[in-house]
Design an enzyme around this catalytic site. Structure first.
Site, PDB file in Angstrom:
ATOM      1  N   THR A 262      37.797 -35.503 -15.346  1.00 34.62           N
ATOM      2  CA  THR A 262      36.917 -36.373 -14.500  1.00 34.62           C
ATOM      3  C   THR A 262      37.454 -36.104 -13.203  1.00 34.62           C
ATOM      4  OG1 THR A 262      37.684 -38.062 -15.001  1.00 34.62           O
ATOM      5  CG2 THR A 262      35.564 -36.867 -16.857  1.00 34.62           C
TER       6      THR A 262
ATOM      7  N   SER B  50      47.544  -8.885  -2.874  1.00 39.49           N
ATOM      8  CA  SER B  50      47.724  -9.555  -2.098  1.00 39.49           C
ATOM      9  C   SER B  50      47.951  -8.203  -1.346  1.00 39.49           C
ATOM     10  CB  SER B  50      48.648 -10.285  -1.264  1.00 39.49           C
ATOM     11  OG  SER B  50      49.753 -10.755   0.207  1.00 39.49           O
ATOM     12  N   SER B  51      47.977  -7.528   0.637  1.00 36.25           N
ATOM     13  CA  SER B  51      48.510  -6.956   1.375  1.00 36.25           C
ATOM     14  C   SER B  51      50.576  -7.186   1.559  1.00 36.25           C
ATOM     15  CB  SER B  51      47.998  -6.045   2.233  1.00 36.25           C
ATOM     16  OG  SER B  51      47.556  -6.800   3.304  1.00 36.25           O
TER      17      SER B  51
ATOM     18  N   LYS C 231      51.565 -10.675  -5.849  1.00 37.00           N
ATOM     19  CA  LYS C 231      50.334 -11.917  -5.520  1.00 37.00           C
ATOM     20  C   LYS C 231      48.725 -11.070  -6.598  1.00 37.00           C
ATOM     21  CE  LYS C 231      48.165 -15.277  -2.865  1.00 37.00           C
ATOM     22  NZ  LYS C 231      46.442 -15.172  -3.632  1.00 37.00           N
TER      23      LYS C 231
ATOM     24  N   SER D 247      -7.139  -1.299  -6.958  1.00 34.57           N
ATOM     25  CA  SER D 247      -6.683  -1.427  -5.653  1.00 34.57           C
ATOM     26  C   SER D 247      -4.642  -1.624  -5.265  1.00 34.57           C
ATOM     27  CB  SER D 247      -7.396  -2.551  -5.060  1.00 34.57           C
ATOM     28  OG  SER D 247      -6.702  -3.122  -3.400  1.00 34.57           O
ATOM     29  N   THR D 248      -4.640  -1.852  -3.996  1.00 38.69           N
ATOM     30  CA  THR D 248      -3.183  -2.099  -3.942  1.00 38.69           C
ATOM     31  C   THR D 248      -3.012  -3.118  -4.872  1.00 38.69           C
ATOM     32  OG1 THR D 248      -2.758  -0.619  -2.455  1.00 38.69           O
ATOM     33  CG2 THR D 248      -1.622  -2.298  -2.594  1.00 38.69           C
ATOM     34  N   ASN D 249      -3.821  -4.524  -4.689  1.00 42.62           N
ATOM     35  CA  ASN D 249      -4.260  -5.256  -4.768  1.00 42.62           C
ATOM     36  C   ASN D 249      -4.254  -6.155  -5.931  1.00 42.62           C
ATOM     37  OD1 ASN D 249      -3.895  -4.899  -1.302  1.00 42.62           O
ATOM     38  ND2 ASN D 249      -6.056  -6.425  -1.212  1.00 42.62           N
TER      39      ASN D 249
ATOM     40  N   THR E   2       0.646  -1.115   0.027  1.00 33.49           N
ATOM     41  CA  THR E   2      -0.214  -0.109   0.092  1.00 33.49           C
ATOM     42  C   THR E   2       0.556   1.611  -0.669  1.00 33.49           C
ATOM     43  OG1 THR E   2      -1.859  -1.313   0.877  1.00 33.49           O
ATOM     44  CG2 THR E   2      -1.864   1.138   1.258  1.00 33.49           C
TER      45      THR E   2
END
Length: 465
Positions: free
Chosen positions: A192, A323-324, A329, A145-147, A106
């Site tokens: 596989t 990477s820090s 990397k 209606s909202t519905n 609504t």
């Protein structure tokens, strides 16, 4: 909202009066929605397809109401202009309500009614809030209606979302197909259960990715067809109370003409008003795509692992340091992002399924959370596919030497010996090569099954693909 005016106008409803910023197009009921539902922090204005769906529904209703003599020419002209402006992308900032809300939508429906009414008032030369000239309820929401308006708008918004998602999926499929053509002559070892299997081409691998996704286009199309069935004219519970006979059909025909889509009126409006399972079907189709993309990205991460100590059969584009602490990397971040999106989409699918099961009697009040999760999944998939295609797939390059070395070092080339020396003898050759740490050819020669030239004639990976 930002830039709200300090100047206000007074608007009233059955609960009393509220001061509304004078420079906004929404009104008192939207203000109450803002006060009551600050929950998800995801606002309707962030979902333009949904807003466009609301405008289409309101325009279709106005066309039907005008044809039936329920709206004057002036009101119809102003309301229809306001709706078309919203459909064109204007005034979306005035749809600030939270996507998660009680009341079965609504708040959202009234947000649309108020914005359209106030814009119509401006067009007619009146001030915002002078609803005696154009009412959000009596005129914009006439025969509705909202519905029925809210779920119909959701359906139209979701169908537009489907078309957008479909375009991005097809673009990703095409990108995989182009890579398949590019790598058509590059030989590699297939696997596989994480073990060496038989030779194939890298092109077959990428064409395989394209193929498994291509089948999902039809699944999306099939699931999206349900969105084209709407319940306009159902009003509150499907009985059509407060709507004139023939309105539902006129409104649906108008919406069909506005959109150009094959929009139809639901056969049973009572059933349609309480049923939200169409979102479950499409969400399941999105989950299928998420599952397949998750598998594809995991394959890409494994096959490109390394660069020295993994499989390293091809290179994913280096997009940022990984990477820090570890210099040099680089991580497969695009693949990781897609797999995170896949997890979220699967979770959203569960929420949509639960929400669809929660309806009581003639209405399912869980539509807002369903629409929210649906739109989130579609947006995440669309953006992830676009980012993944442009920042990863299109830049993949093969490590031909690594693939060639892996291929010729694999004991599973023994498979092509089976027709010539038999399964048991071939297995003995593979076992000896593995035990002695030699090549397959050395093991075959040591056991005396073939001569060198016979082995070279028989074991030709390019003939095995």
């Amino acid at each position: 909202m930002k830039n709200e005016s300090k100047k206000t106008r007074t608007e009233c409803d059955l609960l009393g009066c509220v001061e509304v910023p004078d420079n906004v197009l929404y009104g008192v009921q939207t203000m109450r929605g803002l006060e009551n539902f600050a929950i998800s922090k995801f606002r309707l204005c962030e979902y333009p397809r949904f807003i466009e769906g609301l405008a289409i529904v309101k325009l279709g209703a106005a066309i039907a109401n005008h044809a039936m003599g329920l709206l004057s020419d002036e009101l119809f002209g102003a309301i229809s202009q306001a709706c078309r402006e919203i459909m064109a992308g204007r005034f979306h900032e005035f749809f600030p309500v939270d996507m998660i809300q009680g009341g079965a939508g609504t708040t959202t429906n009234m947000n649309a009614n108020e914005v359209i009414a106030n814009r119509a008032l401006e067009i007619m030369g009146h001030a915002r809030g002078e609803y005696q000239y154009c009412s959000p309820n009596d005129h914009v929401n006439c025969s509705q209606s909202t519905n029925d308006a809210y779920p119909s708008a959701i359906h139209l918004g979701l169908y537009a979302t489907h078309l957008e998602l479909r375009r991005h999926l097809e673009a990703l499929i095409a990108a995989f197909g182009r890579k398949g053509d590019e790598f058509a002559r590059v030989l590699k070892m297939g696997r596989t259960q994480l073990q060496d299997a038989v030779p194939m081409t890298l092109g077959q691998t990428f064409h395989g990715f394209a193929s498994v996704l291509r089948g999902e286009v039809d699944n999306l199309d099939h699931a999206a067809q349900e969105f084209l069935s709407i319940n306009m004219g159902a009003t509150a519970i499907g009985t059509g109370i407060c709507a004139e006979p023939g309105y539902a059909e006129r409104c649906t025909a108008a919406i069909r003409e506005i959109t150009g889509w094959d929009v139809t009126l639901a056969e049973d409006l009572v059933g349609a008003t309480s049923d939200t399972v169409c979102m479950v079907g499409y969400s399941s189709a999105m989950k299928r795509i998420a599952s397949k993309m998750n598998k594809i990205c995991n394959d890409l991460r494994l096959l490109s692992s390394g660069p020295r100590c993994g499989l390293g059969e091809f290179n994913l584009p280096a997009r940022q340091p990984g990477s820090s602490i570890m210099p040099g990397k680089v991580n497969p971040t695009q693949c990781e992002a897609v797999t995170m999106v896949a997890v979220q989409v699967m979770g959203n699918d569960a929420a949509i399924g639960f929400a669809a099961s929660q309806g009581n009697f003639q209405l399912n009040v869980f539509l807002p959370v369903s629409a929210y999760n649906f739109q989130l999944s579609a947006r995440l998939l669309t953006d992830a596919m676009d980012s993944f295609r442009t920042h990863c797939v299109e830049g993949i390059t093969p490590n031909v030497e690594r693939m060639t070395a892996n291929l010729h070092n694999s004991l599973m080339l023994v498979t092509c010996l089976t027709p010539r020396i038999g399964y048991e003898a071939a297995a003995a050759c593979a076992k000896k090569a593995l035990h002695d740490g030699t090549t397959l050819k050395e093991a075959v020669l040591a056991l005396g099954y073939l001569t060198g030239p016979e082995f070279d004639e028989t074991v030709r990976p390019e003939k095995m693909v």
